[in-house]
Design a protein around this motif. Structure first.
Motif, mmCIF file in Angstrom:
data_model
loop_
_atom_site.group_PDB
_atom_site.id
_atom_site.type_symbol
_atom_site.label_atom_id
_atom_site.label_comp_id
_atom_site.label_asym_id
_atom_site.label_seq_id
_atom_site.Cartn_x
_atom_site.Cartn_y
_atom_site.Cartn_z
ATOM 1 N N MET A 1 -49.444 3.851 21.418
ATOM 2 C CA MET A 1 -49.818 2.842 20.418
ATOM 3 C C MET A 1 -48.764 1.750 20.401
ATOM 4 N N LYS A 2 -49.194 0.508 20.579
ATOM 5 C CA LYS A 2 -48.251 -0.603 20.621
ATOM 6 C C LYS A 2 -48.165 -1.240 19.229
ATOM 7 N N ILE A 3 -46.945 -1.295 18.692
ATOM 8 C CA ILE A 3 -46.721 -1.719 17.313
ATOM 9 C C ILE A 3 -45.813 -2.940 17.279
ATOM 10 N N ALA A 4 -46.206 -3.950 16.503
ATOM 11 C CA ALA A 4 -45.358 -5.122 16.278
ATOM 12 C C ALA A 4 -44.741 -5.016 14.892
ATOM 13 N N ILE A 5 -43.409 -5.133 14.815
ATOM 14 C CA ILE A 5 -42.702 -5.150 13.537
ATOM 15 C C ILE A 5 -42.249 -6.578 13.272
ATOM 16 N N VAL A 6 -42.689 -7.147 12.156
ATOM 17 C CA VAL A 6 -42.334 -8.523 11.806
ATOM 18 C C VAL A 6 -41.492 -8.460 10.543
ATOM 19 N N GLU A 7 -40.206 -8.686 10.696
ATOM 20 C CA GLU A 7 -39.246 -8.481 9.597
ATOM 21 C C GLU A 7 -38.050 -9.402 9.812
ATOM 22 N N ASP A 8 -37.739 -10.226 8.802
ATOM 23 C CA ASP A 8 -36.639 -11.176 8.962
ATOM 24 C C ASP A 8 -35.275 -10.550 8.725
ATOM 25 N N ASP A 9 -35.215 -9.432 7.996
ATOM 26 C CA ASP A 9 -33.945 -8.746 7.749
ATOM 27 C C ASP A 9 -33.557 -7.958 8.988
ATOM 28 N N ILE A 10 -32.473 -8.354 9.637
ATOM 29 C CA ILE A 10 -32.096 -7.743 10.910
ATOM 30 C C ILE A 10 -31.792 -6.253 10.771
ATOM 31 N N ASN A 11 -31.187 -5.850 9.666
ATOM 32 C CA ASN A 11 -30.864 -4.427 9.477
ATOM 33 C C ASN A 11 -32.137 -3.596 9.343
ATOM 34 N N MET A 12 -33.065 -4.090 8.555
ATOM 35 C CA MET A 12 -34.339 -3.389 8.387
ATOM 36 C C MET A 12 -35.110 -3.364 9.694
ATOM 37 N N ARG A 13 -35.111 -4.479 10.380
ATOM 38 C CA ARG A 13 -35.844 -4.584 11.641
ATOM 39 C C ARG A 13 -35.312 -3.592 12.673
ATOM 40 N N LYS A 14 -33.996 -3.548 12.806
ATOM 41 C CA LYS A 14 -33.388 -2.641 13.782
ATOM 42 C C LYS A 14 -33.575 -1.182 13.376
ATOM 43 N N SER A 15 -33.466 -0.908 12.076
ATOM 44 C CA SER A 15 -33.635 0.469 11.594
ATOM 45 C C SER A 15 -35.026 0.993 11.922
ATOM 46 N N LEU A 16 -36.042 0.161 11.668
ATOM 47 C CA LEU A 16 -37.412 0.568 11.957
ATOM 48 C C LEU A 16 -37.633 0.724 13.453
ATOM 49 N N GLU A 17 -37.047 -0.170 14.213
ATOM 50 C CA GLU A 17 -37.202 -0.098 15.671
ATOM 51 C C GLU A 17 -36.611 1.207 16.211
ATOM 52 N N ILE A 18 -35.436 1.582 15.704
ATOM 53 C CA ILE A 18 -34.778 2.815 16.163
ATOM 54 C C ILE A 18 -35.552 4.042 15.693
ATOM 55 N N ALA A 19 -35.957 4.037 14.408
ATOM 56 C CA ALA A 19 -36.646 5.201 13.842
ATOM 57 C C ALA A 19 -37.985 5.453 14.528
ATOM 58 N N LEU A 20 -38.762 4.399 14.734
ATOM 59 C CA LEU A 20 -40.073 4.575 15.371
ATOM 60 C C LEU A 20 -39.948 4.795 16.870
ATOM 61 N N GLY A 21 -38.800 4.386 17.417
ATOM 62 C CA GLY A 21 -38.560 4.606 18.850
ATOM 63 C C GLY A 21 -38.407 6.067 19.213
ATOM 64 N N ASP A 22 -38.186 6.911 18.201
ATOM 65 C CA ASP A 22 -38.075 8.354 18.457
ATOM 66 C C ASP A 22 -39.426 8.997 18.756
ATOM 67 N N TYR A 23 -40.497 8.271 18.525
ATOM 68 C CA TYR A 23 -41.834 8.815 18.764
ATOM 69 C C TYR A 23 -42.336 8.332 20.128
ATOM 70 N N ASP A 24 -42.618 9.280 20.999
ATOM 71 C CA ASP A 24 -42.965 8.951 22.385
ATOM 72 C C ASP A 24 -44.234 8.124 22.509
ATOM 73 N N ASP A 25 -45.149 8.285 21.555
ATOM 74 C CA ASP A 25 -46.424 7.565 21.678
ATOM 75 C C ASP A 25 -46.403 6.196 21.003
ATOM 76 N N PHE A 26 -45.233 5.773 20.513
ATOM 77 C CA PHE A 26 -45.113 4.448 19.915
ATOM 78 C C PHE A 26 -44.360 3.519 20.862
ATOM 79 N N GLU A 27 -44.931 2.369 21.140
ATOM 80 C CA GLU A 27 -44.228 1.302 21.845
ATOM 81 C C GLU A 27 -43.973 0.202 20.822
ATOM 82 N N VAL A 28 -42.707 -0.044 20.514
ATOM 83 C CA VAL A 28 -42.361 -0.924 19.403
ATOM 84 C C VAL A 28 -41.754 -2.237 19.897
#
Length: 381
Positions: free
Chosen positions: A1-28
């Motif tokens: 599943m390809k997911i786009a995260i749109v977030e201006d807060d860099i800390n939140m953006r990176k946190s979500l990218e790292i957290a969802l990156g742990d799931y093999d079926d997510f492309e973030v």
């Protein structure tokens, strides 16, 4: 599943990218703002996760631009009832308030994933709908309908007032269908859905060469509705500088296409609608008082769904029948607990929200009975 995260807060953006990156079926993939995302989003994306408060274009405007092309989950640290209702109106999948657990977001993503998987397996059918029908009845609805039927017989302008999602366009069509103009066109235009620079040309039309891209003349909504009813939805959102031109057209029953000095006579019945506090807008000089009195000869307030509880189950059951037919599902029914939950819920998004909840429940439910948990009402506001 390809997911786009749109977030201006860099800390939140990176946190979500790292957290969802742990799931093999997510492309973030991540984007710093909505405008950047709009340039790069394509058909390969399955889901958009977006903040609301962002520079340049906020999340609500972003969802409007996406226009239903993607499932959307809204995340925000500045949750308000108004924003949640607006998100529901635009059809977002979920609305999460920061801070939230990553597991909560993943559950929302899985729900979206499940919906998409099931819908793709089914052939969508065109289900005939009858927009002149009200599927349930209540004392509040009957009182409002009786007033609408009486008003329909005249040619007076009508202003429909009520929250988003209460069925204002359905009322407008009912008025038209019960009027002497029923055999003539019913034409609707939503002021909030059209860019400000295009509203005038949409209403009044234009001549060839009136502006850069005017390669041929085009009829406007007034001419298209000639003899019938013109429904001006979200009238309070009309730019102030265009309100004088609308008032003139209503008074003189003559419109002028852009690029033309020749008037065109029109005979239309005006039904307008708004969910805004239009009297406050008049006090703030955002809406013309003379225009208000021109369009509000007969004001009709449509009560919210929470005041029409007797309609909830009949509407839900008719929607369920349509969805089952649309996706060729086996027959489904609501459990008694699910019915009680729907009756107890306050429905801030009104009928539009009810329809969205029923459709998602029908798709996500595994058996032939839709349970209380299938509704996911506890996760909503």
């Amino acid at each position: 599943m390809k997911i786009a995260i749109v977030e201006d807060d860099i800390n939140m953006r990176k946190s979500l990218e790292i957290a969802l990156g742990d799931y093999d079926d997510f492309e973030v993939k991540t984007f710093r703002n909505a405008k950047e995302a709009l340039k790069k989003l394509d058909e390969s994306y399955d889901l958009v996760i977006s903040d609301i408060t962002m520079p340049g274009m906020n999340g609500i405007e972003f969802v409007e631009e996406l226009n239903g092309r993607y499932d959307v989950i809204i995340i925000t640290g500045n949750a308000t009832l108004g924003r949640a209702i607006e998100s529901i109106r635009l059809g977002v999948s979920d609305f999460l308030t920061k801070p939230f657990e990553v597991e909560t977001l993943v559950e929302a993503i899985r729900r979206s994933q499940k919906v998409q998987a099931r819908v793709k397996k089914r052939v969508k059918k065109d289900v005939p709908t009858n927009n002149s029908m009200f599927y349930g009845t209540s004392e509040a609805l009957e009182k409002t309908l009786n007033l609408a039927y009486k008003a329909a017989k005249s040619d007076a302008s009508i202003l429909l007032l009520g929250e988003s999602g209460v069925g204002k366009e359905l009322f407008a069509k009912t008025i038209h269908n019960n009027s002497p103009r029923k055999d003539k066109p019913f034409v609707a235009i939503n002021m909030a859905a059209i860019p400000e620079n295009l509203i005038e040309s949409e209403l009044f039309g234009f001549e060839k060469g009136a502006f850069t891209d005017a390669f041929e003349a085009k009829m406007g909504k007034f001419e298209a509705a000639n003899g019938g009813t013109l429904f001006l939805d979200e009238i309070a959102e009309m730019p102030f500088h265009l309100q004088a031109k609308l008032l003139r057209a209503l008074q003189e029953k003559v419109i002028y296409r852009l690029g033309s000095t020749k008037g065109v006579s029109v005979d239309v019945r005006i039904v307008a609608a708004t969910n805004a506090d239009i009297k406050t807008k008049m006090q703030n000089q955002e809406f013309r008082e003379d225009l208000y009195y021109r369009i509000a000869t007969i004001p009709i307030h449509i009560p919210p769904l929470r005041e029409r509880k007797d309609e909830i189950i009949p509407i839900a059951q008719k929607c369920l029948e349509d969805i089952v037919e649309k996706y060729d599902f086996n027959p489904k029914a609501f459990s008694e607990e699910a019915k009680e939950k729907m009756i107890e819920y306050h429905w801030p998004g009104n009928i539009r929200e009810l329809i969205a909840v029923v459709e998602r429940a029908a798709i996500l439910s595994d058996g032939d009975t839709i349970s209380e948990n299938d509704l996911f009402l506890d996760a909503r506001i």
